[in-house]
Design a protein around this motif. Structure first.
Motif, PDB file in Angstrom:
ATOM      1  N   LYS A   1       7.587  -3.596   7.674  1.00 29.84           N
ATOM      2  CA  LYS A   1       7.315  -4.148   9.144  1.00 29.84           C
ATOM      3  C   LYS A   1       5.776  -4.637   9.200  1.00 29.84           C
ATOM      4  N   LYS A   2       4.895  -4.131   8.302  1.00 29.96           N
ATOM      5  CA  LYS A   2       3.676  -4.861   8.154  1.00 29.96           C
ATOM      6  C   LYS A   2       3.761  -6.346   7.608  1.00 29.96           C
ATOM      7  N   ILE A   3       4.496  -6.525   6.792  1.00 23.93           N
ATOM      8  CA  ILE A   3       4.573  -7.873   6.371  1.00 23.93           C
ATOM      9  C   ILE A   3       5.172  -8.884   7.507  1.00 23.93           C
ATOM     10  N   LEU A   4       6.109  -8.576   8.328  1.00 25.98           N
ATOM     11  CA  LEU A   4       6.697  -9.030   9.463  1.00 25.98           C
ATOM     12  C   LEU A   4       5.607  -9.245  10.564  1.00 25.98           C
ATOM     13  N   ASN A   5       4.744  -8.081  10.909  1.00 28.02           N
ATOM     14  CA  ASN A   5       3.806  -8.249  11.697  1.00 28.02           C
ATOM     15  C   ASN A   5       2.442  -8.997  11.347  1.00 28.02           C
ATOM     16  N   ALA A   6       2.509  -9.431   9.982  1.00 30.15           N
ATOM     17  CA  ALA A   6       1.383 -10.277   9.491  1.00 30.15           C
ATOM     18  C   ALA A   6       1.766 -11.610   9.643  1.00 30.15           C
ATOM     19  N   GLY A   7       3.121 -11.921   9.991  1.00 37.85           N
ATOM     20  CA  GLY A   7       3.447 -13.320  10.141  1.00 37.85           C
ATOM     21  C   GLY A   7       3.892 -14.098   8.834  1.00 37.85           C
TER      22      GLY A   7
ATOM     23  N   SER B   1      10.007   7.020  -4.744  1.00 40.87           N
ATOM     24  CA  SER B   1      10.466   6.233  -3.415  1.00 40.87           C
ATOM     25  C   SER B   1       9.255   6.430  -2.667  1.00 40.87           C
ATOM     26  N   TYR B   2       9.245   5.477  -1.642  1.00 40.35           N
ATOM     27  CA  TYR B   2       8.069   5.268  -1.113  1.00 40.35           C
ATOM     28  C   TYR B   2       8.808   4.714   0.584  1.00 40.35           C
ATOM     29  N   ASP B   3       8.102   4.760   1.653  1.00 43.17           N
ATOM     30  CA  ASP B   3       8.353   4.241   2.883  1.00 43.17           C
ATOM     31  C   ASP B   3       8.409   2.591   3.099  1.00 43.17           C
ATOM     32  N   PHE B   4       9.633   2.087   2.254  1.00 44.32           N
ATOM     33  CA  PHE B   4       9.632   0.770   2.423  1.00 44.32           C
ATOM     34  C   PHE B   4       9.715   0.114   3.783  1.00 44.32           C
ATOM     35  N   ALA B   5      10.348   0.775   4.590  1.00 47.56           N
ATOM     36  CA  ALA B   5      10.460   0.236   6.028  1.00 47.56           C
ATOM     37  C   ALA B   5       8.892   0.041   6.568  1.00 47.56           C
TER      38      ALA B   5
ATOM     39  N   LEU C   1       1.046  -1.198   0.147  1.00 43.12           N
ATOM     40  CA  LEU C   1       0.062  -0.103  -0.015  1.00 43.12           C
ATOM     41  C   LEU C   1       0.656   1.431  -0.218  1.00 43.12           C
ATOM     42  N   GLU C   2       1.975   1.098   0.776  1.00 42.18           N
ATOM     43  CA  GLU C   2       2.813   2.409   0.813  1.00 42.18           C
ATOM     44  C   GLU C   2       3.320   2.660  -0.537  1.00 42.18           C
ATOM     45  N   ALA C   3       3.812   1.785  -1.467  1.00 44.36           N
ATOM     46  CA  ALA C   3       4.333   1.814  -2.770  1.00 44.36           C
ATOM     47  C   ALA C   3       3.138   2.516  -3.693  1.00 44.36           C
ATOM     48  N   LEU C   4       2.052   1.973  -3.527  1.00 45.54           N
ATOM     49  CA  LEU C   4       0.912   2.161  -4.505  1.00 45.54           C
ATOM     50  C   LEU C   4       0.542   3.502  -4.090  1.00 45.54           C
ATOM     51  N   ARG C   5       0.421   3.935  -2.990  1.00 48.03           N
ATOM     52  CA  ARG C   5      -0.219   5.472  -2.670  1.00 48.03           C
ATOM     53  C   ARG C   5       0.656   6.457  -3.471  1.00 48.03           C
TER      54      ARG C   5
ATOM     55  N   ALA D   1       1.322  -7.062   2.634  1.00 48.99           N
ATOM     56  CA  ALA D   1       0.398  -7.047   3.813  1.00 48.99           C
ATOM     57  C   ALA D   1      -1.078  -6.430   3.630  1.00 48.99           C
ATOM     58  N   ASP D   2      -1.059  -5.476   2.602  1.00 52.60           N
ATOM     59  CA  ASP D   2      -2.449  -4.723   2.495  1.00 52.60           C
ATOM     60  C   ASP D   2      -3.073  -5.186   1.074  1.00 52.60           C
ATOM     61  N   PRO D   3      -3.451  -6.455   0.896  1.00 49.87           N
ATOM     62  CA  PRO D   3      -4.135  -6.741  -0.330  1.00 49.87           C
ATOM     63  C   PRO D   3      -5.506  -6.491  -0.528  1.00 49.87           C
ATOM     64  N   ASP D   4      -6.168  -6.067   0.488  1.00 57.40           N
ATOM     65  CA  ASP D   4      -7.517  -5.609   0.388  1.00 57.40           C
ATOM     66  C   ASP D   4      -7.667  -4.185   0.011  1.00 57.40           C
TER      67      ASP D   4
END
Ligand code: ZN
Length: 242
Positions: free
Chosen positions: A223-229, A215-219, A13-17, A42-45
């Motif tokens: 984080k979201k990918i890791l938090n989602a497991g 550029s986008y906030d890849f960090a 989502l960060e990149a898409l925005r 982590a943000d498919p929806d």
């Protein structure tokens, strides 16, 4: 006519925005998404919703079709397969309906839009080489063929006078006898060694193909990918664009 083309968002989502924010700046006549809105990130929806609101044409990618159960994940590597399982659980019936409505390929004026090789789109062949481009131009009469899928941006010109060759640079002047295979790269998971999001602007009035990066906030995305497991590799690779 000004086309704004992007592909392979993969739930980032960060990149898409950041890419979508450029629509207001560029003011295209037509916005095209070449697919793989979901899978890995982590943000498919939210990515499905944002693409639905902003893209005039939506093409289906293999990850979209796997997440909706239209194709199997047999050809996917283990982390991709795990991400598809996770993604499927995140999608509502409405998200699935939107993804299922995506087209396999679409012709618009001088352009052909497809996710992988247009020769047999549902075989999901990756297009990398000049030889593949030559074959594609034998099958199709469009002046511009847009693909994604490899996550590596690039342009091949199959010029009638000079023959086919890969084009250097990201700002290309359109030749009268040129025919262009344009890989628009990836919004949410670039694999060409850079961590910024890719998209392409084709301006047929000015005769310019412009492959851009933001550029986008890849960090945050990591984080979201890791938090989602989700598998750690899917977070790590965003930093180096690999
Ligand atoms: Zn992809």
């Amino acid at each position: 006519m000004k086309y704004f083309v992007f592909s392979d968002i993969h739930g980032n989502l960060e990149a898409l925005r950041e890419v979508i924010s450029q629509i207001d700046v560029i003011k295209p006549d037509l916005v095209v998404c070449l697919g793989d809105i979901v899978g890995y990130g982590a943000d498919p929806d939210k990515c499905v919703e944002l693409v639905y609101e902003n893209a005039d044409i939506r093409i289906a990618g293999n990850h979209d079709m796997a997440a909706t159960g239209q194709i199997s994940t047999d050809g996917f590597n283990p982390s991709a397969r795990e991400a598809i399982r996770w993604t499927s659980n995140m999608l509502t019936a409405e998200h699935i309906r939107i993804l299922e409505e995506s087209e396999i390929s679409r012709k618009h004026d001088d352009c052909l839009f497809v996710h992988a090789s247009p020769i047999s789109p549902l075989d999901w062949d990756y297009v990398y080489t000049v030889a593949q481009a030559i074959e594609i131009f034998q099958y199709f009469d469009s002046k511009f063929v847009f693909v994604g899928h490899t996550h590596i941006p690039g342009i091949i010109n199959n010029s009638a006078s000079e023959g086919p060759k890969a084009v250097d640079g990201n700002l290309v002047k359109v030749e009268a006898d040129g025919r262009y295979l344009i890989n628009t790269g990836s919004v949410g998971q670039p694999r060409d060694g850079y961590n910024s999001a890719c998209f392409t602007v084709l301006d047929t009035d000015r005769g310019i193909i412009d492959q851009r990066r933001v550029s986008y906030d890849f960090a945050s995305a990591q984080k979201k990918i890791l938090n989602a497991g989700l598998p750690e590799i899917l977070a790590l690779r965003l930093e180096n664009g690999e």
